[in-house]
Design an enzyme around this catalytic site. Structure first.
Site, PDB file in Angstrom:
ATOM      1  N   LYS A  65     -39.990  -6.056  14.321  1.00  0.00           N
ATOM      2  CA  LYS A  65     -39.324  -6.603  13.245  1.00  0.00           C
ATOM      3  C   LYS A  65     -38.208  -5.633  12.883  1.00  0.00           C
ATOM      4  CE  LYS A  65     -43.143  -8.106  11.839  1.00  0.00           C
ATOM      5  NZ  LYS A  65     -44.070  -8.095  13.325  1.00  0.00           N
ATOM      6  N   ILE A  66     -38.763  -4.419  12.237  1.00  0.00           N
ATOM      7  CA  ILE A  66     -37.962  -3.595  11.674  1.00  0.00           C
ATOM      8  C   ILE A  66     -36.897  -3.037  12.485  1.00  0.00           C
ATOM      9  CG2 ILE A  66     -38.156  -1.384  10.185  1.00  0.00           C
ATOM     10  CD1 ILE A  66     -40.951  -2.177   9.383  1.00  0.00           C
TER      11      ILE A  66
ATOM     12  N   THR B  95     -39.208   6.382   9.259  1.00  0.00           N
ATOM     13  CA  THR B  95     -39.937   5.483   8.331  1.00  0.00           C
ATOM     14  C   THR B  95     -41.086   4.673   8.956  1.00  0.00           C
ATOM     15  OG1 THR B  95     -38.315   3.647   9.066  1.00  0.00           O
ATOM     16  CG2 THR B  95     -37.597   4.820   7.119  1.00  0.00           C
TER      17      THR B  95
ATOM     18  N   ARG C 231     -44.486   6.149  10.927  1.00  0.00           N
ATOM     19  CA  ARG C 231     -45.834   6.769  10.468  1.00  0.00           C
ATOM     20  C   ARG C 231     -45.694   7.878  10.506  1.00  0.00           C
ATOM     21  NH1 ARG C 231     -47.090   2.728   7.802  1.00  0.00           N
ATOM     22  NH2 ARG C 231     -48.584   1.323   8.256  1.00  0.00           N
TER      23      ARG C 231
ATOM     24  N   ASP D 146     -39.916   8.960   5.558  1.00  0.00           N
ATOM     25  CA  ASP D 146     -40.222   8.456   4.384  1.00  0.00           C
ATOM     26  C   ASP D 146     -41.883   8.581   4.546  1.00  0.00           C
ATOM     27  OD1 ASP D 146     -40.406   6.567   2.207  1.00  0.00           O
ATOM     28  OD2 ASP D 146     -40.949   4.905   3.671  1.00  0.00           O
TER      29      ASP D 146
ATOM     30  N   GLU E 293     -49.845  12.536   4.668  1.00  0.00           N
ATOM     31  CA  GLU E 293     -49.397  12.170   3.317  1.00  0.00           C
ATOM     32  C   GLU E 293     -50.462  11.429   2.626  1.00  0.00           C
ATOM     33  OE1 GLU E 293     -46.912   8.683   4.889  1.00  0.00           O
ATOM     34  OE2 GLU E 293     -48.481   7.291   3.881  1.00  0.00           O
TER      35      GLU E 293
ATOM     36  N   HIS F  51     -42.839   7.382   1.108  1.00  0.00           N
ATOM     37  CA  HIS F  51     -43.359   6.272   1.500  1.00  0.00           C
ATOM     38  C   HIS F  51     -43.003   4.703   0.632  1.00  0.00           C
ATOM     39  CE1 HIS F  51     -46.550   4.440   4.685  1.00  0.00           C
ATOM     40  NE2 HIS F  51     -45.708   3.505   4.425  1.00  0.00           N
TER      41      HIS F  51
END
Ligand code: NAI
Length: 330
Positions: free
Chosen positions: A154-155, A232, A234, A258, A263, A295
């Site tokens: 999708k992204i 962007t 993981r 990101d 993190e 993130h």
């Protein structure tokens, strides 16, 4: 019946309250992350609501079960932080938000890419100091550059379409090829060709055993000198130490991320008065050609609305004893 909502910030509370007006769930907000020490806050809640960095390992699930928790509602799509096997053994249902605004993340990847390229973040600071010099701000035209996209779900799909609009050549690698993207000009290739030919590489695949450290010394060596890498997806898709090494050598020209491997200990918190113990993030921050955001790819009004709406519906279905639309299992 209360719903204990963990890891909440003001924006989570605002959006959840807005979409809860009709449903009237009794949401009890906690800023605390869920872990073994904070699980007791769920006392009195049959359902709890959590986010990406909350700990839902077996030991925490056991504690929640003992407190009477029967539903875990994730405010995200990924569920790598939940021990689904243990949840099933304890008869705890787990629901999630399967999709929310892929454009939000794709557009953030583009923002990172353009900022790293044209250095608008530096220009902004310079001009505020009345420094109107252009020294060291030179970038490159996007038109005609080869952009490699790993993961065209999708992204990745949304990102490819934006890159085609920029006049880039888009090379893609995925375990499944997206026929619609091929029709509009995206070329699929094997991953090594993609590494060798890309000026910019953007990661949009999930973190799995196969994709873990897909960017490491051995694969960076196959890339063009001065490549830009955008992540962007993981943090653990990138081997941080190898990447630092390649940045020091000038092999990687720009890094825009990101997400970061470690993190959990850092992101979504104000640590500006703390001594950062993580030397790798400190080293990354020190490079002039590295851009890091914490993130925020998902952080648009549209995505927050969709997350809140689906989460409220998910919990309401459980409270009403209805079929759980977004239930996940092993
Ligand atoms: P998706 O499931 O629609 O697409 C993932 C694609 O990766 C699929 O086409 C799949 O076939 C492909 N893939 C799986 N294994 C692969 C492999 N070994 N090599 C190459 N491709 C592979 O997922 P979506 O919604 O596009 O999200 C992608 C990732 O973006 C998520 O897994 C998540 O990690 C990240 N994400 C980041 C956010 C942020 O705020 N920065 C917010 C939401 C998601």
């Amino acid at each position: 019946m209360n719903v204990a909502v963990f890891s909440t910030k003001s924006y989570d509370r605002d959006y959840l309250n807005r979409f809860n007006q009709k449903n009237g769930l009794e949401l009890v907000y906690f800023e605390a992350q869920l872990n073994i020490n904070t699980a007791a806050l769920a006392d009195g809640s049959k359902a709890i609501c959590v986010f990406v960095n909350d700990d839902l390992s077996a030991v925490v699930l056991d504690k929640l079960h003992a407190l009477g928790v029967e539903l875990i509602a994730l405010r995200c799509a990924g569920f790598n932080n939940v021990d689904l096997k243990r949840a099933a053994e304890l008869n705890i249902d787990v629901v999630r938000v399967p999709a929310y605004s892929p454009r939000a993340v794709a557009e953030h990847a583009v923002a990172l890419m353009l900022t790293a390229n044209r250095k608008t973040h530096k220009a902004y600071n310079r001009v505020r100091e009345h420094n109107f010099s252009l020294e060291n701000l030179v970038g490159f035209d996007m038109l005609g550059k080869t952009v490699g996209v790993i993961g065209t779900g999708k992204i990745g799909d949304a990102f490819c379409r934006i890159m085609l609009g920029f006049g880039c050549r888009v090379l893609a690698f995925d375990v499944y090829e997206n026929e619609e993207l091929k029709k509009i000009g995206v070329q699929y290739s094997d991953v090594n060709t993609l590494f060798a030919e890309s000026d910019i590489l953007s990661l949009h695949c999930p973190l799995t055993p196969e994709t873990r450290h897909i960017i490491r010394g051995e694969t960076i060596a196959k890339m063009k000198d001065g490549v830009m890498i955008v992540n962007t997806s993981r943090g653990a898709l990138i081997h941080t130490r190898d990447t630092i090494h390649a940045l020091k050598k000038g092999k990687i020209g720009h890094l825009a991320i990101d997400v970061y491997e470690q993190e959990e200990e850092l992101f979504f918190r104000d640590l500006s008065n703390e001594i950062i113990q993580d030397d790798e993030i400190a080293r990354l921050i020190s490079f002039p050609n590295v851009l890091i955001t914490a993130h925020q790819g998902f952080f648009t009004q549209e995505a927050l609305s969709q997350i809140a709406q689906t989460t409220i519906n998910n919990i309401s279905e459980f409270m009403d004893g209805a079929e759980l639309t977004n239930r996940i299992s092993e």
